[in-house]
Design an enzyme around this catalytic site. Structure first.
Site, PDB file in Angstrom:
ATOM      1  N   MET A  20      -3.052  -7.747   6.583  1.00  0.00           N
ATOM      2  CA  MET A  20      -3.332  -8.586   6.199  1.00  0.00           C
ATOM      3  C   MET A  20      -3.721  -7.619   5.036  1.00  0.00           C
ATOM      4  SD  MET A  20      -6.585 -10.071   8.711  1.00  0.00           S
ATOM      5  CE  MET A  20      -6.867 -11.198   7.612  1.00  0.00           C
ATOM      6  N   LYS A  48       1.148   1.858   7.566  1.00  0.00           N
ATOM      7  CA  LYS A  48       1.959   1.457   8.779  1.00  0.00           C
ATOM      8  C   LYS A  48       2.204   1.825   9.302  1.00  0.00           C
ATOM      9  CE  LYS A  48       0.561  -1.859   9.448  1.00  0.00           C
ATOM     10  NZ  LYS A  48      -0.616  -2.059  10.705  1.00  0.00           N
ATOM     11  N   ARG A  71       0.910  -1.471   0.329  1.00  0.00           N
ATOM     12  CA  ARG A  71      -0.152   0.107  -0.106  1.00  0.00           C
ATOM     13  C   ARG A  71       0.732   0.986  -0.335  1.00  0.00           C
ATOM     14  NH1 ARG A  71      -3.460  -1.702   4.636  1.00  0.00           N
ATOM     15  NH2 ARG A  71      -1.798  -2.410   5.642  1.00  0.00           N
ATOM     16  N   TYR A 121      -0.980   4.672  10.650  1.00  0.00           N
ATOM     17  CA  TYR A 121      -1.602   3.827  11.687  1.00  0.00           C
ATOM     18  C   TYR A 121      -0.204   3.841  12.847  1.00  0.00           C
ATOM     19  CZ  TYR A 121      -5.833   2.094   9.056  1.00  0.00           C
ATOM     20  OH  TYR A 121      -6.662   2.282   8.030  1.00  0.00           O
ATOM     21  N   HIS A 156      -0.737   2.196  16.482  1.00  0.00           N
ATOM     22  CA  HIS A 156      -1.399   0.227  16.769  1.00  0.00           C
ATOM     23  C   HIS A 156      -0.218   0.607  18.029  1.00  0.00           C
ATOM     24  CE1 HIS A 156      -4.512  -0.696  13.730  1.00  0.00           C
ATOM     25  NE2 HIS A 156      -4.112  -1.002  13.209  1.00  0.00           N
ATOM     26  N   ASP A 171      -2.827  -6.292  15.675  1.00  0.00           N
ATOM     27  CA  ASP A 171      -2.581  -5.067  15.321  1.00  0.00           C
ATOM     28  C   ASP A 171      -2.742  -4.767  16.294  1.00  0.00           C
ATOM     29  OD1 ASP A 171      -1.158  -4.669  13.227  1.00  0.00           O
ATOM     30  OD2 ASP A 171      -2.916  -4.138  11.790  1.00  0.00           O
ATOM     31  N   GLU A 190      -5.856   5.370  13.713  1.00  0.00           N
ATOM     32  CA  GLU A 190      -7.023   3.961  14.145  1.00  0.00           C
ATOM     33  C   GLU A 190      -7.453   4.937  16.028  1.00  0.00           C
ATOM     34  OE1 GLU A 190      -3.180   3.654  16.798  1.00  0.00           O
ATOM     35  OE2 GLU A 190      -3.400   3.181  14.332  1.00  0.00           O
TER      36      GLU A 190
END
Length: 363
Positions: A301, A75, A15, A94, A96, A270, A118
């Site tokens: 994923m 990520k 991505r 993100y 996490h 995550d 998130e």
């Protein structure tokens, strides 16, 4: 503003933080966008597509971080990226952090302002930047589970939907949120016997109405969950507590009651995972077995369907990126409490209460 898009470096992460269409919007708004060479090549967004909409291509992540003030990723930053962050940077991605103390420590040491997709909220209390990836992961979880139920993959040799005269597989979905609902939709469509477990009665009622009774629901008390795990062929962990570590709903002892060759897919990995036996895996080495039970715990994923995922994510993040770029991070968050809810780290401190609490508990 000067905006940077580095190439993702997490295992099999294809991505990209900004697609060419998103870059076009930012350039039209007067911003300068630096994109690392081949950042989108894995999903057929080549450098020429970025150049065509006004991006500046640079050769390395070092140049991206050097040139840009706002860093937009997908990520969480890896160790080599954290070292490139400085107090002037705003990182939007993100994170996490709840189950990742080393990353949290690195981000605090950097002095950067770090806003997590998130934990950004919407007026209805939902998580709009987590939703698209939860939709993807929820839908993927069923097709992945069906794949690993095949005997040659180590599974029980069960067809998810069965055939006439043979009962379908039993699918237990732990959590009735966005990921759980999407998992239920696909599992039901494949003909499985599906039960969704949650502790929110109103949410269970919503799901019952949504699926017209074709998906069963149950209140997730311990005894009910124990029975669910014992009977299931496929267990999908889809529990989310915003910003916090996922609760451990399936213990190691419960695995011993399961049918050999059953499959567990932990969408919550995550956030630390909702199975006691969960540990993060990668697309290169996605599964492991404990007590004869297959565990799939890949932490990114949606990258398996990276083009769909990147476009869906950009659809959700672009308005916030524009707001950050147009106003600057401080003013943007001052004017938007929902964007401000995404702030996890600033000035060397964890400022999101749930994240801070989770990190204390995790340690």
């Amino acid at each position: 503003m000067r905006i940077g898009v580095p190439k993702e470096v997490k295992n099999h992460e294809y991505r990209v933080g900004l697609t060419p269409s998103s870059v076009a919007e930012l350039v039209a708004a007067g911003h300068t966008v630096f994109v690392q060479a081949n950042a989108g090549a894995g999903i057929d967004f080549n450098d020429d597509a970025y150049i065509a909409v006004g991006a500046k291509i640079v050769s390395s992540s070092v140049e991206v971080f050097s040139e840009a003030d706002l860093i937009v990723k997908v990520k969480e930053p890896q160790v080599e990226e954290i070292t490139l962050l400085a107090p002037r940077h705003v990182l939007f991605t993100y994170l996490h952090l709840a189950a990742d103390a080393p990353q949290a420590e690195g981000l605090m040491a950097s002095g950067a302002t770090c806003i997590a997709y998130e934990t950004v909220t919407a007026s209805d209390g939902s998580l709009p930047l987590l939703r698209p990836m939860s939709e993807v992961a929820g839908r993927m979880s069923v097709q992945i589970g069906a794949h690993y139920l095949e005997k040659e993959r180590g599974g029980r040799g069960v067809l998810l939907g069965g055939v006439p005269g043979v009962l379908p597989a039993r699918v237990a979905i732990l959590g009735g949120g966005v990921a759980g609902e999407n998992a239920a939709q696909i599992a039901m469509g494949m003909g499985a016997s599906v039960i969704v477990y949650d502790i929110n009665g109103a949410r269970l009622a919503d799901l019952d109405r949504t699926f017209g009774g074709r998906v069963r629901t149950a209140y997730a008390v311990k005894s009910v969950l124990a029975e669910a795990i014992r009977e299931a062929d496929l267990v999908i962990g889809a529990v989310l507590i915003p910003g916090a570590a996922a609760p451990k709903l399936v213990s190691r002892d419960m695995l011993k009651t399961m049918k050999r060759g059953s499959v567990m897919v932990d969408v919550a990995i995550d956030q630390g995972g909702c199975f006691e036996t969960s540990r993060a895996t990668t697309h290169t080495d996605p599964i492991y077995e404990i007590d004869g039970i297959i565990h799939y715990c890949v932490a990114n994923m949606p990258s398996a369907v990276a083009r769909t995922s990147a476009i869906a994510l950009n659809n959700a993040t672009l308005p916030f990126v524009l707001k950050l770029a147009n106003a600057g991070a401080e003013a943007a968050m001052a004017s938007d409490q929902h964007l401000a809810a995404g702030l996890n780290v600033t000035g060397g401190t964890i400022v999101h209460a749930a994240v801070a609490s989770a990190l204390v508990d995790f340690n």
